[in-house]
Design an enzyme around this catalytic site. Structure first.
Site, PDB file in Angstrom:
ATOM      1  N   GLY A 163       0.804  -1.218   0.000  1.00 18.33           N
ATOM      2  CA  GLY A 163       0.000   0.000   0.000  1.00 18.33           C
ATOM      3  C   GLY A 163       0.835   1.265   0.000  1.00 18.33           C
ATOM      4  O   GLY A 163       2.031   1.259  -0.305  1.00 18.33           O
ATOM      5  N   CYS A 164       0.193   2.357   0.392  1.00 19.96           N
ATOM      6  CA  CYS A 164       0.744   3.698   0.170  1.00 19.96           C
ATOM      7  C   CYS A 164       1.951   4.063   1.028  1.00 19.96           C
ATOM      8  O   CYS A 164       2.622   5.051   0.742  1.00 19.96           O
ATOM      9  CB  CYS A 164      -0.351   4.740   0.362  1.00 19.96           C
ATOM     10  SG  CYS A 164      -1.639   4.658  -0.907  1.00 19.96           S
ATOM     11  N   PHE A 165       2.235   3.304   2.076  1.00 22.00           N
ATOM     12  CA  PHE A 165       3.421   3.647   2.892  1.00 22.00           C
ATOM     13  C   PHE A 165       4.706   3.073   2.309  1.00 22.00           C
ATOM     14  O   PHE A 165       5.808   3.411   2.741  1.00 22.00           O
ATOM     15  CB  PHE A 165       3.256   3.166   4.344  1.00 22.00           C
ATOM     16  CG  PHE A 165       3.120   1.674   4.513  1.00 22.00           C
ATOM     17  CD1 PHE A 165       4.227   0.843   4.464  1.00 22.00           C
ATOM     18  CD2 PHE A 165       1.875   1.099   4.743  1.00 22.00           C
ATOM     19  CE1 PHE A 165       4.109  -0.534   4.622  1.00 22.00           C
ATOM     20  CE2 PHE A 165       1.740  -0.277   4.907  1.00 22.00           C
ATOM     21  CZ  PHE A 165       2.860  -1.091   4.846  1.00 22.00           C
ATOM     22  N   ALA A 166       4.582   2.203   1.306  1.00 21.50           N
ATOM     23  CA  ALA A 166       5.708   1.362   0.901  1.00 21.50           C
ATOM     24  C   ALA A 166       6.840   2.097   0.195  1.00 21.50           C
ATOM     25  O   ALA A 166       7.949   1.568   0.097  1.00 21.50           O
ATOM     26  CB  ALA A 166       5.211   0.216   0.021  1.00 21.50           C
ATOM     27  N   PHE A 373       2.538   6.990   4.308  1.00 23.75           N
ATOM     28  CA  PHE A 373       1.353   6.682   5.117  1.00 23.75           C
ATOM     29  C   PHE A 373       0.536   5.633   4.382  1.00 23.75           C
ATOM     30  O   PHE A 373       0.342   5.742   3.173  1.00 23.75           O
ATOM     31  CB  PHE A 373       0.455   7.920   5.297  1.00 23.75           C
ATOM     32  CG  PHE A 373       1.176   9.184   5.664  1.00 23.75           C
ATOM     33  CD1 PHE A 373       1.862   9.277   6.860  1.00 23.75           C
ATOM     34  CD2 PHE A 373       1.150  10.292   4.821  1.00 23.75           C
ATOM     35  CE1 PHE A 373       2.523  10.454   7.213  1.00 23.75           C
ATOM     36  CE2 PHE A 373       1.803  11.473   5.157  1.00 23.75           C
ATOM     37  CZ  PHE A 373       2.496  11.549   6.356  1.00 23.75           C
TER      38      PHE A 373
END
Length: 389
Positions: A163-166, A373
């Site tokens: 997801g978006c934190f990666a 995040f």
């Protein structure tokens, strides 16, 4: 007799992990955000849902996004009507697309990074590939190794469904790989395509509609290594530290589930509040060793999950508007490309810094932060050191 300690010492690099090159890529097709609701409700056969379309138009108008790149065209969607439904079995069709397109888009970004780096690709020792779009065996890391013609002995790590934190995670992993393996050159690739998440609108699940208004396609690649070769490799940023944490009381704030209908996306309304309320704790922990507590004295690369997150973080920390300039520019020009976003922002920042004749790659500043995040709610905090231009 050689000791284990001596072997370990010889294996380690001397200096910090350093970003040596950045490359980005997008599909050729793009959508204009102002007219996207017309397109979206037409291709999903939902034009009769007038009130919902008006809501979606407001979401798009308030998104601070001007355009987004998308592999999905009207022709592709007409050939795959189940993808246009809200919840219809469509995983096979989606998978067939992404297992081909994810490595292909990743190759474009990687090729640009390798070209900037200026070294033979045979010197790449490690590959970290990250995508939230689809799952396959052997993975996109294997496919990219073949597409680029990397050595078969390259050490690969495949990260799916982060997801978006990666975008922060890959830098944290690459830092450890580069600093613990003398001479290592790590190719990091984040490639994301919305073909797994695209779906028609639902009156009852507006959080799904938020994703349809924000997500875009893109791939970014960086090459990371310690002890850059003088006169040969050009350092862009040094990775000083990296941390990950799960925010308190954030269970279920951001979820994604891979189902027969594709990847479903769920978002609670208080995500911007959860992030802005907790972000200073991560900053204090990361910058205490450097004796920094003025958040306007550092450069900022923050995952642009959406405008509300950026607005609330800016307000909570009393950031000057220019602090999130590079972040907002990428959101405006590309939308939310999940893991690839922060690498696009890093690229934008170093280019702007050079064009404006600033002293460092980090907008003329020495120290900076990169935030990811995403689901969990998980936060990645990476401390960066700008390099003299």
């Amino acid at each position: 007799m050689v000791t284990v300690e001596e072997v370990r010492k010889a294996q380690r690099a001397e200096g910090p992990a350093t970003i040596l090159a950045i490359g980005t890529a997008t599909p050729p097709n793009y959508v204009d955000q102002s007219t996207y609701p017309d397109f979206y409700f037409r291709v999903t056969n939902s034009e009769h849902k007038k009130e919902l379309k008006a809501k979606f138009q407001r979401m798009c108008d308030n998104s601070q996004i001007k355009k987004r790149y998308m592999h999905l065209t009207e022709e592709i969607l007409k050939e795959n009507p189940n993808i246009c439904a809200y919840m219809a079995p469509s995983l096979d069709a989606r998978q067939d697309m992404v297992v081909v397109e994810i490595p292909k888009l990743g190759k474009e970004a990687a090729t640009r990074a390798i070209k900037e780096w200026g070294q033979p690709k045979s010197k790449i020792t490690h590959l970290v590939f990250c995508t939230t779009s689809g799952v396959d065996m052997p993975g996109a890391d294997y496919q990219l190794t073949k597409l680029l013609g990397l050595r078969p002995s390259v050490k690969r790590l495949m990260m799916y469904q982060q997801g978006c934190f990666a975008g922060g995670t890959v830098l944290r992993l690459a830092k450890d790989l580069a600093e613990n393996n003398k001479g290592a050159r790590v190719l990091v690739v984040c490639s994301e395509i919305t073909a797994v998440t695209f779906r028609g609108p639902s009156d009852t699940h507006l959080d799904s509609l938020v994703g349809q208004a924000l997500f875009g396609d893109g791939a970014a690649a960086v090459i990371i290594g310690s002890d850059p070769m003088p006169e040969v490799e050009k350092p862009l940023f040094e990775i000083v530290s990296a941390a990950q944490t799960i925010l308190p009381d954030s269970d279920g704030a951001i979820d994604g589930h891979l189902r027969e209908v594709g990847l479903t996306f769920h978002l609670l309304k208080d995500v911007p509040g959860l992030i802005s309320k907790n972000i200073e704790k991560s900053l204090v922990e990361a910058f205490r060793p450097l004796d920094i507590s003025d958040w306007n004295s550092i450069f900022w690369i923050a995952h642009p999950g959406g405008p509300a997150i950026l607005d609330q973080v800016e307000k909570k920390l009393a950031l000057k508007p220019e602090k999130l300039r590079a972040t907002r520019n990428v959101l405006s020009d590309y939308g939310n490309m999940s893991s690839a976003c922060v690498l696009f922002i890093m690229d934008e920042m170093r280019k702007n810094s050079a064009e404006e004749g600033l002293m460092t790659t980090g907008e003329g500043l020495e120290w900076g932060v990169l935030f990811g995040f995403g689901p969990g709610l998980t936060v990645e905090t990476v401390v960066l050191h700008g390099v003299s231009t």
